[in-house]
Design a protein around this motif. Structure first.
Motif, PDB file in Angstrom:
ATOM      1  N   MET A 138       0.864  -1.194   0.000  1.00 41.91           N
ATOM      2  CA  MET A 138       0.000   0.000   0.000  1.00 41.91           C
ATOM      3  C   MET A 138       0.897   1.239   0.000  1.00 41.91           C
ATOM      4  N   SER A 139       0.555   2.219  -0.834  1.00 46.10           N
ATOM      5  CA  SER A 139       1.417   3.413  -0.912  1.00 46.10           C
ATOM      6  C   SER A 139       1.190   4.285   0.315  1.00 46.10           C
ATOM      7  N   GLN A 140       2.161   5.111   0.568  1.00 46.61           N
ATOM      8  CA  GLN A 140       2.064   6.047   1.712  1.00 46.61           C
ATOM      9  C   GLN A 140       0.828   6.935   1.539  1.00 46.61           C
ATOM     10  N   ALA A 141       0.579   7.342   0.311  1.00 49.03           N
ATOM     11  CA  ALA A 141      -0.569   8.229   0.044  1.00 49.03           C
ATOM     12  C   ALA A 141      -1.869   7.510   0.420  1.00 49.03           C
ATOM     13  N   GLN A 142      -1.951   6.228   0.056  1.00 50.19           N
ATOM     14  CA  GLN A 142      -3.174   5.467   0.392  1.00 50.19           C
ATOM     15  C   GLN A 142      -3.279   5.298   1.903  1.00 50.19           C
ATOM     16  N   ALA A 143      -2.161   5.067   2.561  1.00 48.46           N
ATOM     17  CA  ALA A 143      -2.177   4.902   4.025  1.00 48.46           C
ATOM     18  C   ALA A 143      -2.699   6.181   4.682  1.00 48.46           C
ATOM     19  N   ILE A 144      -2.254   7.325   4.160  1.00 49.11           N
ATOM     20  CA  ILE A 144      -2.700   8.615   4.706  1.00 49.11           C
ATOM     21  C   ILE A 144      -4.206   8.768   4.502  1.00 49.11           C
ATOM     22  N   LYS A 145      -4.643   8.421   3.300  1.00 48.69           N
ATOM     23  CA  LYS A 145      -6.074   8.546   2.984  1.00 48.69           C
ATOM     24  C   LYS A 145      -6.899   7.682   3.938  1.00 48.69           C
ATOM     25  N   ASP A 146      -6.431   6.449   4.153  1.00 48.98           N
ATOM     26  CA  ASP A 146      -7.186   5.541   5.039  1.00 48.98           C
ATOM     27  C   ASP A 146      -7.229   6.084   6.469  1.00 48.98           C
ATOM     28  N   LEU A 147      -6.088   6.633   6.922  1.00 53.68           N
ATOM     29  CA  LEU A 147      -6.038   7.178   8.285  1.00 53.68           C
ATOM     30  C   LEU A 147      -7.058   8.306   8.453  1.00 53.68           C
ATOM     31  N   ILE A 148      -7.117   9.171   7.440  1.00 52.36           N
ATOM     32  CA  ILE A 148      -8.037  10.315   7.532  1.00 52.36           C
ATOM     33  C   ILE A 148      -9.484   9.834   7.534  1.00 52.36           C
ATOM     34  N   LEU A 149      -9.778   8.849   6.691  1.00 49.85           N
ATOM     35  CA  LEU A 149     -11.157   8.327   6.628  1.00 49.85           C
ATOM     36  C   LEU A 149     -11.550   7.642   7.941  1.00 49.85           C
ATOM     37  N   LEU A 150     -10.546   7.055   8.596  1.00 48.13           N
ATOM     38  CA  LEU A 150     -10.810   6.440   9.904  1.00 48.13           C
ATOM     39  C   LEU A 150     -11.197   7.522  10.909  1.00 48.13           C
ATOM     40  N   GLY A 151     -10.455   8.634  10.847  1.00 48.95           N
ATOM     41  CA  GLY A 151     -10.684   9.701  11.829  1.00 48.95           C
ATOM     42  C   GLY A 151     -11.867  10.581  11.468  1.00 48.95           C
ATOM     43  N   ILE A 152     -12.080  10.774  10.149  1.00 52.36           N
ATOM     44  CA  ILE A 152     -13.168  11.651   9.691  1.00 52.36           C
ATOM     45  C   ILE A 152     -13.975  10.870   8.654  1.00 52.36           C
ATOM     46  N   PRO A 153     -14.893  10.033   9.119  1.00 52.88           N
ATOM     47  CA  PRO A 153     -15.560   9.053   8.243  1.00 52.88           C
ATOM     48  C   PRO A 153     -16.235   9.644   7.009  1.00 52.88           C
ATOM     49  N   ASP A 154     -16.794  10.873   7.121  1.00 49.16           N
ATOM     50  CA  ASP A 154     -17.555  11.385   5.959  1.00 49.16           C
ATOM     51  C   ASP A 154     -16.657  12.156   4.999  1.00 49.16           C
ATOM     52  N   ALA A 155     -15.336  12.148   5.290  1.00 46.83           N
ATOM     53  CA  ALA A 155     -14.445  13.026   4.515  1.00 46.83           C
ATOM     54  C   ALA A 155     -14.289  12.584   3.063  1.00 46.83           C
ATOM     55  N   GLN A 156     -14.153  13.599   2.201  1.00 45.20           N
ATOM     56  CA  GLN A 156     -13.697  13.323   0.831  1.00 45.20           C
ATOM     57  C   GLN A 156     -12.220  13.718   0.819  1.00 45.20           C
ATOM     58  N   VAL A 157     -11.364  12.786   0.460  1.00 44.81           N
ATOM     59  CA  VAL A 157      -9.927  12.982   0.616  1.00 44.81           C
ATOM     60  C   VAL A 157      -9.180  12.795  -0.703  1.00 44.81           C
ATOM     61  N   GLN A 158      -8.312  13.774  -1.019  1.00 46.49           N
ATOM     62  CA  GLN A 158      -7.376  13.563  -2.134  1.00 46.49           C
ATOM     63  C   GLN A 158      -5.962  13.708  -1.567  1.00 46.49           C
ATOM     64  N   VAL A 159      -5.092  12.777  -1.917  1.00 43.60           N
ATOM     65  CA  VAL A 159      -3.700  12.861  -1.451  1.00 43.60           C
ATOM     66  C   VAL A 159      -2.783  12.832  -2.669  1.00 43.60           C
ATOM     67  N   VAL A 160      -1.956  13.877  -2.777  1.00 41.60           N
ATOM     68  CA  VAL A 160      -0.994  13.930  -3.884  1.00 41.60           C
ATOM     69  C   VAL A 160       0.397  13.771  -3.281  1.00 41.60           C
ATOM     70  N   ASP A 161       1.199  12.932  -3.907  1.00 47.30           N
ATOM     71  CA  ASP A 161       2.505  12.595  -3.333  1.00 47.30           C
ATOM     72  C   ASP A 161       3.601  12.932  -4.345  1.00 47.30           C
ATOM     73  N   PRO A 162       4.010  14.239  -4.408  1.00 49.62           N
ATOM     74  CA  PRO A 162       4.968  14.617  -5.444  1.00 49.62           C
ATOM     75  C   PRO A 162       6.341  13.985  -5.261  1.00 49.62           C
ATOM     76  N   ASP A 163       6.765  13.781  -3.987  1.00 45.35           N
ATOM     77  CA  ASP A 163       8.150  13.294  -3.862  1.00 45.35           C
ATOM     78  C   ASP A 163       8.322  12.263  -2.747  1.00 45.35           C
ATOM     79  N   GLY A 164       7.229  11.745  -2.222  1.00 47.58           N
ATOM     80  CA  GLY A 164       7.368  10.703  -1.202  1.00 47.58           C
ATOM     81  C   GLY A 164       7.584  11.236   0.192  1.00 47.58           C
ATOM     82  N   HIS A 165       7.824  12.552   0.319  1.00 48.99           N
ATOM     83  CA  HIS A 165       8.026  13.102   1.682  1.00 48.99           C
ATOM     84  C   HIS A 165       7.035  14.201   1.986  1.00 48.99           C
ATOM     85  N   HIS A 166       6.781  15.030   0.948  1.00 51.34           N
ATOM     86  CA  HIS A 166       5.860  16.143   1.176  1.00 51.34           C
ATOM     87  C   HIS A 166       4.532  15.786   0.525  1.00 51.34           C
TER      88      HIS A 166
END
Lengths: 76, 116
Positions: free
Chosen positions: A1-29
């Motif tokens: 699972m990519s870091q971006a997907q992990a972040i998205k899942d974490l946010i959905l866990l914390g904010i269930p109704d959230a619509q989330v987009q995660v962009v990962d330009p360089d793996g750190h930011h």
């Protein structure tokens, strides 16, 4: 699972109704856009705190910094 | 870096509370005004310079205890952190957002920190 997907899942866990987009330009930011009803009547700081809370201690890992953009979903 | 770095969180909280009370505008950042050590910190320095408000900075790199304990004080895990009149305004995203909409300038004027 990519870091971006992990972040998205974490946010959905914390904010269930959230619509989330995660962009990962360089793996750190990561650029994260989160829209949710939970942000209604909250200051920007409070909105971002909700996102940080959902992310937990992801900052101790490879994630160095995130850029967060929040928006309010106003539908009743 | 674990919390073992933070000898006494209460003492640290007190130290931070005093500093944000004594300094109406203070930026906790990596580096300082002339040598910001991180792009996000540099961006906020640039904004504060453009707005023209006098401000203090605190280099968290040279203060490891604060660097790792600040998040328990401000409930904000990253740097930079801008405080105005003792309140967390935000990190780079929010400060940049408030600057673009002019809200940062209004907030500073409301608090009597910006005359022009």
């Amino acid at each position: 699972m990519s870091q971006a997907q992990a972040i998205k899942d974490l946010i959905l866990l914390g904010i269930p109704d959230a619509q989330v987009q995660v962009v990962d330009p360089d793996g750190h930011h990561f650029e994260i856009a989160v829209a949710s009803k939970a942000f209604k009547n909250k200051s920007l700081v409070e909105q971002h705190r909700l996102v940080y809370k959902a992310l937990g201690n992801v900052f101790e890992g490879p994630v160095h910094a995130v850029q967060i953009k929040t928006s309010v979903i106003n539908e009743d | 870096m674990t919390s073992a770095h933070i000898k006494d969180q209460n003492a640290l909280n007190q130290r931070i509370q005093t500093e944000i009370t004594e300094n109406p505008v203070i930026l906790y950042m990596k580096g300082d005004k002339t040598f910001p050590q991180c792009g996000f910190s540099a961006r906020v320095v640039e904004i504060l310079n453009k707005v023209g408000v006098p401000y203090q900075t605190h280099d968290v790199i040279s203060d490891p205890e604060l660097r790792f304990g600040m998040k328990y004080f401000s409930n904000w895990p990253t740097f930079p952190q801008l405080f105005i009149k003792g309140e967390l305004v935000g990190g780079c995203d929010i400060v940049a957002n408030l600057f673009e909409t002019g809200e940062l300038q209004n907030l500073l004027k409301e608090k009597g920190l910006l005359t022009s």
